[in-house]
Design a protein around this motif. Sequence first.
Motif, PDB file in Angstrom:
ATOM      1  N   ALA A 180     -15.323-101.867  -1.013  1.00 31.59           N
ATOM      2  CA  ALA A 180     -14.051-101.340  -0.262  1.00 31.59           C
ATOM      3  C   ALA A 180     -13.146-102.529  -0.367  1.00 31.59           C
ATOM      4  O   ALA A 180     -11.996-102.447  -0.403  1.00 31.59           O
ATOM      5  CB  ALA A 180     -14.500-101.018   1.157  1.00 31.59           C
ATOM      6  N   LYS A 181     -13.729-103.944  -0.529  1.00 28.16           N
ATOM      7  CA  LYS A 181     -12.867-105.111  -0.513  1.00 28.16           C
ATOM      8  C   LYS A 181     -12.274-105.207  -1.952  1.00 28.16           C
ATOM      9  O   LYS A 181     -11.309-106.238  -1.866  1.00 28.16           O
ATOM     10  CB  LYS A 181     -13.658-106.142  -0.053  1.00 28.16           C
ATOM     11  CG  LYS A 181     -14.225-106.332   1.426  1.00 28.16           C
ATOM     12  CD  LYS A 181     -14.999-107.568   1.778  1.00 28.16           C
ATOM     13  CE  LYS A 181     -15.974-107.304   2.677  1.00 28.16           C
ATOM     14  NZ  LYS A 181     -17.408-107.993   2.474  1.00 28.16           N
ATOM     15  N   LEU A 182     -12.717-104.703  -2.874  1.00 29.87           N
ATOM     16  CA  LEU A 182     -12.224-104.826  -4.291  1.00 29.87           C
ATOM     17  C   LEU A 182     -11.067-104.297  -4.467  1.00 29.87           C
ATOM     18  O   LEU A 182     -10.418-103.199  -3.885  1.00 29.87           O
ATOM     19  CB  LEU A 182     -13.258-104.083  -5.215  1.00 29.87           C
ATOM     20  CG  LEU A 182     -14.464-104.703  -5.554  1.00 29.87           C
ATOM     21  CD1 LEU A 182     -15.199-103.836  -6.752  1.00 29.87           C
ATOM     22  CD2 LEU A 182     -14.351-106.187  -6.343  1.00 29.87           C
ATOM     23  N   ASP A 183     -10.166-105.022  -5.516  1.00 32.49           N
ATOM     24  CA  ASP A 183      -8.928-104.355  -5.953  1.00 32.49           C
ATOM     25  C   ASP A 183      -9.388-103.990  -7.405  1.00 32.49           C
ATOM     26  O   ASP A 183      -9.595-104.709  -8.186  1.00 32.49           O
ATOM     27  CB  ASP A 183      -7.806-105.330  -6.124  1.00 32.49           C
ATOM     28  CG  ASP A 183      -6.797-104.883  -6.796  1.00 32.49           C
ATOM     29  OD1 ASP A 183      -6.567-103.784  -7.065  1.00 32.49           O
ATOM     30  OD2 ASP A 183      -5.676-105.544  -7.167  1.00 32.49           O
ATOM     31  N   LEU A 184      -9.631-102.741  -7.207  1.00 30.76           N
ATOM     32  CA  LEU A 184     -10.173-102.052  -8.657  1.00 30.76           C
ATOM     33  C   LEU A 184      -9.064-102.154  -9.524  1.00 30.76           C
ATOM     34  O   LEU A 184      -9.399-101.780 -11.133  1.00 30.76           O
ATOM     35  CB  LEU A 184     -10.674-100.491  -8.389  1.00 30.76           C
ATOM     36  CG  LEU A 184     -12.042-100.535  -7.602  1.00 30.76           C
ATOM     37  CD1 LEU A 184     -12.290 -99.288  -7.156  1.00 30.76           C
ATOM     38  CD2 LEU A 184     -13.165-100.862  -8.255  1.00 30.76           C
TER      39      LEU A 184
END
Length: 469
Positions: A180-184
């Motif tokens: 969830a913390k990722l910037d995909l």
Amino acid sequence: MFHQIQHKLHKFVQRGLDNHLRIAVTGLSRSGKTAFITSFVDQLLHIQGRGDNAHVNLFSPARNGRILSVKRVEQHDLTIPRFEYDKNRACFEAEPPSWCPSTRGISEIRLAIRYQRQNSLLRHLKETSTLYIDIFDYPGEWLLDLPLLSQSFKEWSLAQQSAHKGVRAELAQAWLGDVAKLDLTAKADENLLAALSERYTDYLLQCKAEGMQYIQPGRFVLPHTERGAPVYQFFPLLNLDESEWQRLENSGAQSLFHQLKKRYTHYQQKIVKPFYEDYFSQFDRQVILADCLTPLNHSQQAFLEMKIGLQQLFKHFHYGNRSLFSRLFSSNIDKLLFVASKGDHITSDQLPNLESLMRQLVQEGGRHAEFDGIETAYQAISAIRATEPVIATENGQSFKALQGVRLSDGQKVVLYPGSVPNRLPEANYWQTHHFEFDAFAPQKIDFEQPIPHLRMDAALQFLLADALD
Ligand SMILES: Nc1nc2c(ncn2[C@@H]2O[C@H](COP(=O)(O)OP(=O)(O)O)[C@@H](O)[C@H]2O)c(=O)[nH]1
Ligand SMILES: [Mg+2]
């Protein structure tokens, strides 16, 4: 001269009449594949042309004395690891005896069975014939990946999401929190992908430890050497709505999202597909093993997952014209044997229940009529019998019980393991029944004695008797 020609002709005809059978054995890890094949080979190698062959009494060609000799021969495909029959057998002859080490990937062993034909038409041409059998051992986890072949990365992610409840949802929290913390949409970082994939794999392994059996990608939970390869480093994306999927699709080609997608596709095309093309399509007969007793120890969810897992394996043989498998591949399988393994953990009067439980697990939904042209059987067996049946008495009552050496503490115990439900249990079953199927240490096997078993000869009969006609 004439004799020579006749001899050559005879040899030629002989070769034409020798036949081959490729038998594949699968099941999820720890279902008992290695034990099954070790015992299968061992029972055959202990058949004596003129002996009474009491150890395989249900196997008619041996009982009728038509099997002249059985020996190991060099395997057909030299690129496949050899199935380690001798090493496995040595584990049981050792003091103290131990279970064979676990294996990974595919392996093969070939036997040649020389036998007397029954077919009188050919009798004047030759008396004897040879049946070559190739036995393949491959992980059932490989079959769990079949659906991936027809799913896009997005479709696969959505399918994973729908399975994401109960125990799974709890176990996934840490991994999902990190994702969830990722910037995909950001540029992919290899190390980050590797780290997150490792967390995802840990999550799958935990699911497995909780008895969950329907795990995708199936190969992620097998011990394999290439774990560090990028093709094993991806994970599904859960809880995204349609607009988020759109946004990700529009991200740059180097984004984390597109990297995940690329690896998924590579796994699909380079890892999953070749197994079907190279091996699966060549099998003649298939054995599917399942340990139906262990999920009874765990939970209802474990049991339901076992059902989904088995039905997933079953899809490969369910030839209804819309089946996924028949759309993608063809196969020559004419016999399918479902085996409930480790039957020596229960008393013999419970074996029919175990067999019927296995049948229900596979057949539920009424699709069983659709194995087009495939003869199917269900058997409860023990490949390597570790217990002895005994009669125990308590408070003046006698009942059937088992005696064996408990694996956890090496104690000799007599126990009554309880009854096996003959149908799929209801939810309250796990509250009212307490199952403890203890693991047992194997018995020591004397040099030259066949491995003790329960109904392995019934499996031999189903898989081989018609090919030894
Ligand atoms: N008592 C008993 N235990 C078995 C039998 N078959 C397998 N097991 C147990 O199950 C474990 C896994 O079996 P194995 O054949 O290695 O499973 P695989 O991973 O499918 O090859 C073994 O180490 C044994 O402890 C059996 O017939 N009887
Ligand atoms: Mg094995």
